[in-house]
Design a protein around this motif. Structure first.
Motif, short mmCIF file in Angstrom:
data_model
loop_
_atom_site.label_atom_id
_atom_site.label_comp_id
_atom_site.label_asym_id
_atom_site.label_seq_id
_atom_site.Cartn_x
_atom_site.Cartn_y
_atom_site.Cartn_z
N ASN A 466 0.81 -1.21 0.00
CA ASN A 466 0.00 0.00 0.00
C ASN A 466 0.84 1.26 0.00
O ASN A 466 0.41 2.30 -0.50
N ILE A 467 2.07 1.17 0.55
CA ILE A 467 2.98 2.31 0.46
C ILE A 467 3.26 2.65 -1.00
O ILE A 467 3.41 3.82 -1.38
N LEU A 468 3.32 1.61 -1.84
CA LEU A 468 3.62 1.80 -3.26
C LEU A 468 2.36 1.96 -4.10
O LEU A 468 2.41 1.97 -5.32
N SER A 469 1.21 2.08 -3.44
CA SER A 469 -0.05 2.22 -4.16
C SER A 469 -0.14 3.57 -4.85
O SER A 469 0.46 4.57 -4.41
N HIS A 470 -0.92 3.62 -5.93
CA HIS A 470 -1.12 4.89 -6.64
C HIS A 470 -2.11 5.77 -5.89
O HIS A 470 -2.23 6.95 -6.17
N ASP A 471 -2.85 5.20 -4.93
CA ASP A 471 -3.89 5.93 -4.24
C ASP A 471 -3.32 6.70 -3.05
O ASP A 471 -2.61 6.15 -2.22
N LEU A 472 -3.65 7.98 -2.96
CA LEU A 472 -3.09 8.84 -1.94
C LEU A 472 -3.43 8.38 -0.54
O LEU A 472 -2.57 8.27 0.34
N TRP A 473 -4.72 8.07 -0.31
CA TRP A 473 -5.15 7.74 1.06
C TRP A 473 -4.58 6.40 1.52
O TRP A 473 -4.27 6.23 2.70
N CYS A 474 -4.44 5.46 0.60
CA CYS A 474 -3.81 4.19 0.97
C CYS A 474 -2.36 4.41 1.38
O CYS A 474 -1.87 3.82 2.35
N ARG A 475 -1.68 5.26 0.65
CA ARG A 475 -0.28 5.55 0.96
C ARG A 475 -0.15 6.21 2.33
O ARG A 475 0.69 5.82 3.15
N LEU A 476 -0.96 7.24 2.56
CA LEU A 476 -0.87 7.95 3.83
C LEU A 476 -1.19 7.02 5.00
O LEU A 476 -0.51 7.04 6.03
N LEU A 477 -2.25 6.23 4.84
CA LEU A 477 -2.65 5.33 5.92
C LEU A 477 -1.57 4.28 6.20
O LEU A 477 -1.22 4.03 7.35
N ALA A 478 -1.05 3.67 5.14
CA ALA A 478 -0.02 2.64 5.32
C ALA A 478 1.23 3.24 5.97
O ALA A 478 1.87 2.62 6.83
N GLU A 479 1.56 4.46 5.57
CA GLU A 479 2.76 5.10 6.14
C GLU A 479 2.56 5.41 7.62
O GLU A 479 3.45 5.15 8.44
N ASP A 480 1.41 5.93 7.98
CA ASP A 480 1.15 6.24 9.39
C ASP A 480 1.11 4.98 10.24
O ASP A 480 1.62 4.96 11.37
N VAL A 481 0.50 3.93 9.71
CA VAL A 481 0.42 2.68 10.46
C VAL A 481 1.81 2.07 10.63
O VAL A 481 2.16 1.55 11.70
N TRP A 482 2.61 2.14 9.59
CA TRP A 482 3.98 1.61 9.67
C TRP A 482 4.77 2.35 10.77
O TRP A 482 5.45 1.73 11.59
N CYS A 483 4.62 3.67 10.79
CA CYS A 483 5.32 4.45 11.81
C CYS A 483 4.82 4.09 13.20
O CYS A 483 5.61 4.08 14.17
N PHE A 484 3.54 3.81 13.32
CA PHE A 484 3.00 3.39 14.61
C PHE A 484 3.65 2.09 15.08
O PHE A 484 4.06 1.96 16.25
N LEU A 485 3.76 1.12 14.18
CA LEU A 485 4.35 -0.16 14.56
C LEU A 485 5.82 0.00 14.96
O LEU A 485 6.28 -0.62 15.92
N VAL A 486 6.56 0.82 14.23
CA VAL A 486 7.97 1.01 14.54
C VAL A 486 8.16 1.78 15.83
O VAL A 486 9.03 1.49 16.65
N ARG A 487 7.28 2.77 16.03
CA ARG A 487 7.42 3.62 17.22
C ARG A 487 7.26 2.82 18.50
O ARG A 487 7.92 3.09 19.50
N TYR A 488 6.36 1.84 18.46
CA TYR A 488 6.13 1.04 19.65
C TYR A 488 6.90 -0.28 19.62
O TYR A 488 6.65 -1.16 20.43
N GLY A 489 7.83 -0.38 18.68
CA GLY A 489 8.71 -1.54 18.65
C GLY A 489 10.05 -1.20 19.27
O GLY A 489 10.24 -0.17 19.92
N SER A 490 11.01 -2.05 19.05
CA SER A 490 12.34 -1.83 19.62
C SER A 490 13.17 -0.93 18.73
O SER A 490 12.85 -0.72 17.54
#
Length: 888
Positions: A466-490
Motif C-alpha cells: 500500500n505504500i507503493l499504491s497509486h492511491d493517496l489515502w492508501c499511501r498515507l494510511l499505510a505510512e502512518d500505520v507503519w510508523c505506529f508499529l515502529v514507534r512502539y517496537g524496539s
C-alpha cells in the motif's frame, strides 16, 4: 356418481360414532375409493367432510398417516390445483360477471378444503404422547401446498378479478381467514413434533422440505400481512436452528439470507421516506409519518434479528449470499450519516435506526469473516478503481470493521473533508469526535497492534504494497500505520527497517530512484532512530555517493537529534552535489544518465537550501556561491521549451526552477531574465500542472528581489506581470488558488509596485478576488462550486499532490502535513464552468489527439514512463470500457 356409491354415502352419513368405529376398516377405504373415482368438485368435497367428521376421530393418531393421509393427500392437492385453474379459466371469459356465481362457489370449495386440512392437523394433536416426524409424511406436504397456493391466490386477487373484486371481498376474506387458521394449527403441530432417536434420511428430507415450504409461504405473505410474515419467520428460525445438526447441509440458508437482505434494503429505503425532511441546519421542511416510521422500523428490526440469527447459526454453511449481504451493508452505511449521500436525520430517529438495524451489522461482518467469497467481494483486486463514488465511504466503513486486509480502494470523497464521526468503541465511555482519517488510522493501528509477532511479516508485506499504491489515502494510511508499529517496537527493529527501505530503494531501477513514497517513509523512520543508530546510518550512507544515499541524507537532515551530525550531513551532501553539478554543466549534450544525475543533484540541493529558514544550520557560503554560479551558467546554456518533451527532462526543469527560487537574491539580472523567459515559454506551451505550480512558487519568492537598473528591466517586469496574469486566469483550481496566494505575498513584499496594477487592470473582478482572499472570505457568485462538488470533480491524488514525484514543488516535510492547503469554497472563475460544459465531441477530439501523442511517445527510445503512469493508463482504459458498456 353411481347408484351404489350414492347409496353407500347415504348409509354412512347416518352412522353414529360407535357404528363408524365398528366399520372403520371397511368403510374408510371405500370412502377413499369413492373420492378418487369421482371428478365433480362438490361431490369430492362432500366425501372429505364425511371422512373428517365421522371417521377421522376414530383413527388412532399413529395410524392416521397410513390409513388416511398417505391415500388422500395427493388427490386433495390435485383437487385444490384444479379448483384454482377453474377459477382462473372463468376470470378470462368475456362476460366476467356471468361467471361470478361459479367463482364464488369455487372459492367456497377452497374454504372447505382448508377446513378439511385443519381438521386433519388438529386431529394429530389429540394424542397424549409427543409425535415423531416419522408419524407424518403426507400431511405437512399437503398443508404447505395449500398455504402456498391459497395465500398466492389472495396476493394476486386484485389483478386477477379486477372489477369483480368488490363482489368477491367476502369469500376472499373467508379464504384468507381459514388459511390463516390452518397455518396457526399447522405451526402448533410442528411445535409438538420431535426427531426420533435414530433419525432417518426421510425425516431429514421432510423437515428440510417443511422449512423450505414455510420460507416459500413467507415470501408470498410479506406483501400481504406483516404479522403473518413475522409468525412464519419465527417458525422457520425455530425449526431450522433446533434441527441444524440434521438439516444444515440441506436447507440452503443462503436463499433465505438473500431474501431477507433484499427485504431489509427495500424496507430501509421506504423507512427513510417516512422521516421528516430537514434542511442542513436541522429545520423541519415537511412532517413525516412517525407512526408509520415506528411500525416499519419494528418490522425491519425483526427481519434484521432473523438475518443475524441465520448468519450466526449457519455461518459455515452459507453460500451464494455474500454479494447480497455486502450490498445490504453498503446501503445501510451509504444512506445514514455521516455519509454525504445520506439525508438529514433527526438525532432521535437516527439513534432508533442504529439501535434496531445498524448495530447488528458488526455481527454480520464478524460471521462472514471466515467466508472467503465475502472477503474477495470486499477486497478483491478487481475492485480497485471500480467502486462507485457514493459507495467509497460505506465500503471503507465495512473495511474498517473487517480489518483483515488494509484498504485497497479509491479514497472516498469524505476523506478530503473535515468530516467528524463518533466511535464509542475507540474512546471508551466518553464519546469523542474524530476525523474519518483519524478513525481509520486508529482502527487499523489497533488491529495490527493485537496481532501476534508471527503475523508481522504478512502485515509488513501488506503495508509495503500500500505504500507503493497509486492511491493517496492508501499511501498515507499505510505510512502512518507503519510508523505506529515502529514507534512502539524496539530500537533495533526501527534500525533494521530503515536499512531495509534504503536497500530497497537502491535496488530500484535508476529511473525510479528513489521512489517518493519509500523516501517519505524512510525519512519519518529515521526520526525514530536511536542517536547511535542515526550516527551509524550517516556513516554508512556518507561513505558513498550513490543517488539513494545522497537523497536520503538530504531529506532527513531535520530528523537528526545531534546538531553536529546534522551540520556534517549538510556539508558533505552539499559539497558532493555541488561538485557533481559543476561536472554535469560541462557536458555539451545530456544523456539519460546525465539527466538522472542532474535531477538527483537538484533535488538534494533543493532539500538543503529549502531548509535554511527552518533550521539554524545552513549550507556553507562558499558552497552556495559555487552553486549559484553553476545555476547561472546552466540557465544561460539551455532553452526551457526544449525540456518539456520527456518526463525526465521536465523533472530537471522543475527542480532547476525550484532551486533558482532559493537563490533569487544572488542571481544577476541576465540570469533572472533568462529564467522569466523560459517560464513564459513553458506557460505558452501549456506545461503540466506540477511544473506550473513550481512556477507559482518561484513567483511567490520574487517579491524580495530588487532588479538593478538595466535596459532589460522593463521587459522583465512585463514578463513577470504576464506570468501572474496567466496564473490568475488559469482554469485549474489549484493553480488559481496558489496563484492568488503567491500574488498577494508578492504584492506585500515587492519594491516593483508597478507590476501589481498591471496584472489586475485588464482582469475584471480580479481585484475583488485578491481582496477577499486576503480577508479569508470566500467569493460568492452564481453557478459556484461547493467544496463537495470540487472534491468530487478533482481526483484524490490531486488533493494531496506529491510535488516531489513530478517536477513540482517539494513541501520539505518528512511526513504528511498536518496543515492541508485551504481550498476555495467558491471560485470566481468563468473558465471553470466553461471547462465543465465542454461537449463530448470536443473531449473525444482531445482524447484522439492525446492518444496519438501517447503512441508516438511510447515508441521513442527515451521513453520514461513510471509504473504509476502505466497503472493510471490501465484505469483510464477500464473506465472507458465501462462507459461504452453502459451506453451500449
Amino acid at each position: 356418481m353411481s347408484q351404489s356409491q350414492s347409496g353407500f354415502l347415504e348409509t354412512v352419513v347416518g352412522w353414529d360414532s360407535t357404528k363408524c368405529q365398528e366399520n372403520l376398516d371397511t368403510a374408510l377405504p371405500r370412502l377413499i375409493e369413492c373420492f378418487q373415482e369421482l371428478d365433480v368438485i362438490q361431490e369430492q368435497i362432500g366425501i372429505l367432510k364425511i371422512i373428517c367428521h365421522s371417521f377421522l376421530p376414530c383413527v388412532q393418531v399413529t395410524d392416521a398417516e397410513e390409513k388416511v393421509f398417505s391415500r388422500l393427500m395427493d388427490q386433495v392437492c390435485g383437487l385444490f390445483d384444479l379448483t384454482l385453474e377453474d377459477i382462473q379459466l372463468h376470470t378470462q371469459k368475456g362476460d366476467r360477471k356471468s361467471s361470478l356465481p361459479l367463482i364464488t362457489d369455487r372459492l367456497q370449495s377452497l374454504v372447505d378444503l382448508s377446513e378439511f386440512l385443519e381438521t386433519c392437523v388438529c386431529h394429530m394433536q389429540t394424542g397424549n404422547m409427543p409425535l415423531e416426524w416419522s408419524c407424518l409424511h403426507s400431511l405437512p406436504r399437503g398443508t404447505i401446498h395449500f398455504l402456498r397456493g391459497a395465500y398466492g391466490h389472495c396476493k394476486v386477487s386484485g389483478e386477477l378479478y379486477q372489477e369483480l373484486l368488490s363482489c368477491l371481498s367476502v369469500p376472499l376474506s373467508n379464504l384468507f381467514k381459514k388459511t390463516h387458521s390452518l397455518q396457526v394449527a399447522f405451526l402448533r403441530l410442528l411445535d409438538n413434533l420431535r426427531v426420533s432417536d435414530q433419525v432417518t434420511e426421510q425425516e431429514v428430507q421432510e423437515i428440510t422440505q417443511v422449512c423450505r415450504g414455510l420460507f416459500d409461504v413467507c415470501q408470498i405473505v410479506t406483501s400481504l400481512d406483516m404479522k403473518l410474515m413475522v409468525t412464519l419467520w419465527k417458525a422457520i428460525s425455530k425449526h431450522a436452528v433446533s434441527n441444524k445438526a440434521h438439516i444444515g447441509h440441506h436447507l440452503e440458508v443462503g436463499d433465505m439470507v438473500n431474501h431477507l437482505c433484499g427485504e431489509i434494503q427495500t424496507g430501509f429505503v421506504y423507512l427513510l421516506q417516512l422521516l421528516p425532511r430537514l434542511d442542513l441546519e436541522g429545520r423541519v421542511l415537511s412532517q413525516g409519518d412517525e407512526k408509520g416510521f415506528q411500525k416499519s422500523l419494528k418490522i425491519l428490526g425483526f427481519q434484521m434479528k432473523i438475518l443475524v440469527m441465520l448468519v450466526r447459526e449457519f455461518s459455515d454453511l452459507l453460500d451464494r449470499c455474500e454479494k447480497q449481504v455486502y450490498n445490504l451493508l453498503l446501503t445501510l452505511h451509504r444512506l445514514l450519516p455521516p455519509s454525504l449521500s445520506a439525508q438529514q436525520i433527526d438525532q432521535k430517529n437516527l439513534s432508533e435506526i442504529q439501535q434496531h438495524l445498524t448495530n447488528a451489522t458488526d455481527v454480520l461482518i464478524k460471521a462472514f469473516l471466515p467466508n472467503k467469497l465475502f472477503i474477495e467481494t470486499l477486497t478483491g483486486s478487481e475492485k480497485v478503481g471500480a467502486v462507485r463514488d457514493e459507495d467509497s465511504f460505506p465500503e471503507l466503513q465495512i473495511l474498517l470493521r473487517v480489518l483483515d486486509n488494509l484498504p485497497q480502494m479509491e479514497g472516498s470523497v469524505e476523506m478530503g473533508l473535515p468530516l467528524y464521526i463518533t466511535d464509542p468503541s475507540l474512546t471508551g465511555k466518553h464519546e469523542k469526535s474524530m476525523t474519518l482519517y483519524e478513525n481509520c488510522c486508529t482502527r487499523v493501528c489497533g488491529f495490527l497492534g493485537s496481532l501476534t509477532t508471527k503475523l508481522f511479516n504478512k502485515a509488513e508485506e501488506v503495508l509495503l504494497e500500500n505504500i507503493l499504491s497509486h492511491d493517496l489515502w492508501c499511501r498515507l494510511l499505510a505510512e502512518d500505520v507503519w510508523c505506529f508499529l515502529v514507534r512502539y517496537g524496539s530500537a533495533d527493529l526501527c534500525r533494521d527497517q530503515v536499512n531495509f527501505l534504503v536497500e530497497l530503494m537502491k535496488q530500484s531501477p535508476p529511473a525510479f530512484q528513489p521512489p517518493s513514497p519509500l523516501l517519505s517513509l524512510t525519512v519519518r523512520l529515521i526520526k525514530c532512530l536511536a542517536p547511535e543508530h542515526q550516527a551509524e546510518l550517516t556513516q554508512s550512507l556518507g561513505a558513498s555517493d550513490d543517488p539513494v544515499s545522497l537523497r536520503v541524507l538530504a531529506s532527513c537532515v531535520q530528523g537528526f537529534s545531534d546538531p553536529g551530525l546534522c551540520q556534517g550531513v549538510i556539508h558533505s551532501v552539499s559539497e558532493i552535489c555541488s561538485w557533481l553539478l559543476r561536472e554535469i554543466t560541462t557536458t555539451e549534450e545530456y544523456t539519460q544518465e546525465d539527466l538522472h544525475r542532474l535531477v538527483l543533484c537538484l533535488s538534494c540541493l533543493c532539500e538543503l537550501l529549502g531548509q535554511n529558514d527552518t533550521i539554524p544550520l545552513a549550507v556553507q557560503p562558499h558552497v552556495t556561491s559555487s552553486i549559484t554560479d553553476t545555476i547561472g551558467r546552466l540557465w544561460k546554456g539551455i532553452v526551457a521549451s526544449d525540456w518539456l518533451n520527456t518526463s525526465l527532462s521536465l523533472q530537471c526543469l522543475g527542480k532547476l526552477i525550484l532551486l533558482s527560487s532559493y537563490l533569487l537574491l544572488s542571481l544577476d539580472n541576465d540570469v533572472l531574465d533568462k529564467i522569466l523567459t523560459g517560464m513564459s515559454s513553458c506557460v505558452q506551451q501549456e506545461s503540466s500542472v506540477h511544473l506550473h505550480l513550481t512556477l507559482v512558487y518561484f513567483l511567490r519568492s520574487f517579491g524580495k528581489v530588487r532588479l538593478t537598473a538595466s535596459p532589460e528591466q522593463p521587459q522583465m517586469l512585463k514578463r513577470l506581470s504576464d506570468l501572474f496574469v496567466a496564473t490568475l486566469t488559469s482554469s485549474d483550481l489549484f493553480i488559481y488558488h496558489h496563484g492568488l496566494s503567491a500574488f498577494t505575498k508578492f504584492a506585500e513584499e515587492t519594491l516593483h509596485e508597478a507590476v501589481v496594477p498591471s496584472c489586475i487592470e485588464d482582469q475584471p473582478g480580479l481585484q475583488d478576488c485578491v481582496v477577499q482572499f486576503i480577508n479569508k472570505s470566500p467569493y460568492t457568485c452564481s453557478g459556484e462550486l461547493s467544496r463537495l462538488d470540487f472534491l468530487r470533480i478533482v481526483p484524490p491524488c490531486r488533493i494531496g499532490v506529491d510535488m516531489d514525484s513530478d517536477s513540482g514543488v517539494s513541501d520539505h516535510q518528512s511526513g504528511p502535513s498536518s496543515k492541508r492547503p485551504r481550498l476555495m469554497e467558491n471560485v470566481n472563475h468563468c473558465q471553470v464552468s466553461q471547462q465543465l460544459k465542454t461537449s463530448v465531441e470536443e473531449l473525444v477530439g482531445v482524447l484522439r489527439k492525446t492518444l496519438s501523442d501517447l503512441e508516438a511517445f511510447t515508441k521513442s527510445e527515451d521513453t520514461d514512463m513510471t509504473p504509476q503512469t502505466w497503472n493510471n493508463l490501465e484505469h483510464i482504459q477500464t473506465k472507458i470500457m465501462d462507459i461504452m458498456k453502459e451506453k451500449g
